[in-house]
Enzyme design. Structure first.
Site, short mmCIF file in Angstrom:
data_model
loop_
_atom_site.label_atom_id
_atom_site.label_comp_id
_atom_site.label_asym_id
_atom_site.label_seq_id
_atom_site.Cartn_x
_atom_site.Cartn_y
_atom_site.Cartn_z
N SER A 246 0.80 -1.23 0.00
CA SER A 246 0.00 0.00 0.00
C SER A 246 0.83 1.27 0.00
O SER A 246 1.99 1.30 0.41
CB SER A 246 -0.99 0.06 1.16
OG SER A 246 -1.84 -1.06 1.17
N SER A 284 -2.45 -4.01 -2.98
CA SER A 284 -1.90 -2.75 -2.50
C SER A 284 -3.03 -1.72 -2.37
O SER A 284 -3.76 -1.46 -3.31
CB SER A 284 -0.84 -2.23 -3.49
OG SER A 284 -0.19 -1.10 -2.98
N ASP A 286 -3.87 1.82 -2.35
CA ASP A 286 -3.24 3.06 -2.78
C ASP A 286 -4.27 4.18 -2.77
O ASP A 286 -5.16 4.23 -3.63
CB ASP A 286 -2.61 2.87 -4.15
CG ASP A 286 -1.63 1.70 -4.16
OD1 ASP A 286 -0.79 1.64 -3.25
OD2 ASP A 286 -1.74 0.84 -5.05
#
Length: 377
Positions: A246, A284, A286
Site C-alpha cells: 500500500s 496494494s 493506494d
C-alpha cells in the site's frame, strides 16, 4: 527488551536530517520547492510522529494536522481518490459524501486503524463538549514484514501524542512514525515529503505532500530505470515476488479549491506514484487524500451559508503538475532517508544511494539536463 518509545519525532525535532535526493545534485522536475520541501510549507500544517521500536516493534503513527484552529468546528474541504482499494481508509465514505475532513489525518499500520480512530476521536471530543459524532480519517499500510503487526502495539495515547506534539518546519523522513516498518520496491522505505510552490503569476499557491510508502513495482527515479539498472524489481526473483503493501498519500494546499477539484488533485497524486514505477498491485491499498486549507474556505457550520472563493477549472493544471512532482519526490525521499532495518527474522536493505545517484546523474548528463525552474519565478 521492552518496547522503546522513540523520542517523539516531529517536524522540527532535534537531530540531523537524512540527506535527501536533491541534496545530491539530482535534477527533479521544473517547479520550485517550498522552504523545507515538505508538507509543512503549506501555512498552518504541522506533522507529528511517534516511533515504536524494539521487542518486535517496527511501527508507529504519523499525524498530519491541517490547520491550528479547531478542525471540527472549522472543517477543511477535502476529497479522497482510490488508486486501488485493497486497504483500510477509515472515514473515507463521509469525506466523499460531504467533501470535508473534521479531524487530523492519521497514518499507522493495518491492524492499528482502530487505535488511530480512538485517538483522533478522543482528541476531538476533548476540544468539543457535547459532540456525539466524529469522523476520524485514518489510513494504513501493512508493515507486517518487519513489525509484529499482530501484537497491535500502537495505542490511542500514541495517536494523541502525535497530534498534540505536531510541529511545523522540517519533517523527519524514512524509518519514523507510520513508516518505521514499511518497504517499497524491495528497499526499506518509510515516510517521505516534498512541496512545490506555484509562481505568483499562477497564484503563488503551495502544494505539500506526505507519503507512507509501502508498495512494489519497478523503481524509476527522475526518469532513470533504477530498479532495472540495480537488478532489483518486483517479480525478478522469489525474494521480490511480494509487490503488495500500500501507499498512503496526503496532499495539502492553500489554494482555494473545493472537494470536486480536490478529487482531481488527488487523482494526480496517483499519477505521481506511477511516475516512480509503482504498479498499484492487486493487494496494494493506494489512496490519495487531498485537503485545502485556504483560510476563507474553512467550513464553519454555525453560519447560515457557505460562500467559498474558488479557482476556475482552467486554473487547476499548475496545481496538478505540482502534485505530481511533489508526490514523486516524496516517495523518492522516503527511500533515501530510510536505513537498513531488521525485524521478524528479516532484514530489508536501504537503497544504495551513491550508486543510484551515480546512475541518475550519468543519465541526466547524457541529455545535458541542468537545474532550471521556470515555474518558480
Amino acid at each position: 527488551m521492552a518496547i522503546m518509545l522513540a523520542a517523539l519525532l516531529t517536524a522540527g525535532a532535534a537531530g540531523a536530517q537524512s540527506k535527501r535526493l536533491r541534496d545530491y545534485g539530482v535534477v527533479l522536475g521544473v517547479m520550485k520547492t517550498g522552504a523545507n520541501n515538505a508538507i509543512t510549507d503549506v501555512p498552518g500544517v504541522t506533522v507529528g510522529q511517534v516511533t515504536l521500536k524494539g521487542n518486535g516493534a517496527n511501527t508507529g503513527v504519523t499525524a498530519i494536522v491541517p490547520h491550528q484552529g479547531n478542525i471540527f468546528t472549522h472543517k477543511c474541504p477535502a476529497a479522497v481518490y482510490v488508486g486501488n482499494g485493497f486497504g483500510k481508509l477509515a472515514g473515507s465514505t463521509q469525506v466523499q459524501e460531504l467533501g470535508n475532513i473534521e479531524t487530523p489525518v492519521i497514518l499507522t499500520n493495518t491492524l492499528n486503524v482502530a487505535e488511530g480512530i480512538a485517538g483522533a476521536v478522543e482528541y476531538t471530543l476533548a476540544l468539543n463538549p457535547g459532540v456525539r459524532s466524529v469522523n476520524a480519517l485514518v489510513g494504513e499500510t501493512n508493515d507486517g514484514g518487519l513489525n509484529d503487526i499482530r501484537a497491535r502495539l500502537v495505542t490511542k495515547e500514541d495517536v494523541k501524542k502525535a497530534i498534540t506534539e505536531a510541529k511545523g518546519g522540517p519533517v523527519q523522513e524514512g524509518c519514523v512514525g507510520a513508516g518505521t516498518g514499511t518497504v517499497a520496491f524491495g528497499y526499506k522505505a518509510g515516510i517521505g515529503t516534498a512541496s512545490r510552490v506555484l509562481p505568483q503569476s499562477m497564484g503563488g499557491y503551495t502544494v505539500g505532500v506526505l507519503v507512507q510508502a509501502n508498495f512494489g513495482g519497478v523503481l524509476q527515479i527522475a526518469g532513470t530505470p533504477i530498479g532495472q539498472l540495480l537488478g532489483k524489481y518486483s517479480y525478478r526473483d522469489k525474494i521480490l515476488q511480494d509487490v503488495d503493501g500500500s501507499c498512503m498519500i496526503v496532499v495539502v494546499t492553500d489554494a482555494p479549491v473545493d472537494a470536486r477539484n480536490l478529487e482531481r488533485i488527488a487523482k494526480r497524486a496517483i499519477m505521481g506514484m506511477a511516475q516512480t514505477g509503482g504498479i498499484a498491485s492487486n493487494g496494494s491499498g493506494d489512496y490519495a487524500i487531498a485537503v485545502s486549507v485556504a483560510p476563507g474556505n474553512l467550513i464553519d457550520e454555525n453560519t447560515d451559508t457557505y460562500n467559498p472563493t474558488l479557482l476556475h477549472n482552467d486554473d487547476m493544471s499548475g496545481l496538478f503538475m505540482a502534485t505530481i512532482e511533489a508526490t514523486s519526490e516524496a516517495i523518492w525521499n522516503s527511500l533515501f532517508a530510510a536505513q537498513t532495518t531488521s525485524g521478524n527474522n528479516r532484514t530489508v536493505e536501504a537503497i544504495d544511494k551513491e550508486k543510484a545517484v551515480e546512475l541518475i546523474k550519468k543519465a541526466q548528463q547524457a541529455t545535458g539536463l541542468k537545474p532550471t525552474y521556470p515555474l518558480g519565478n
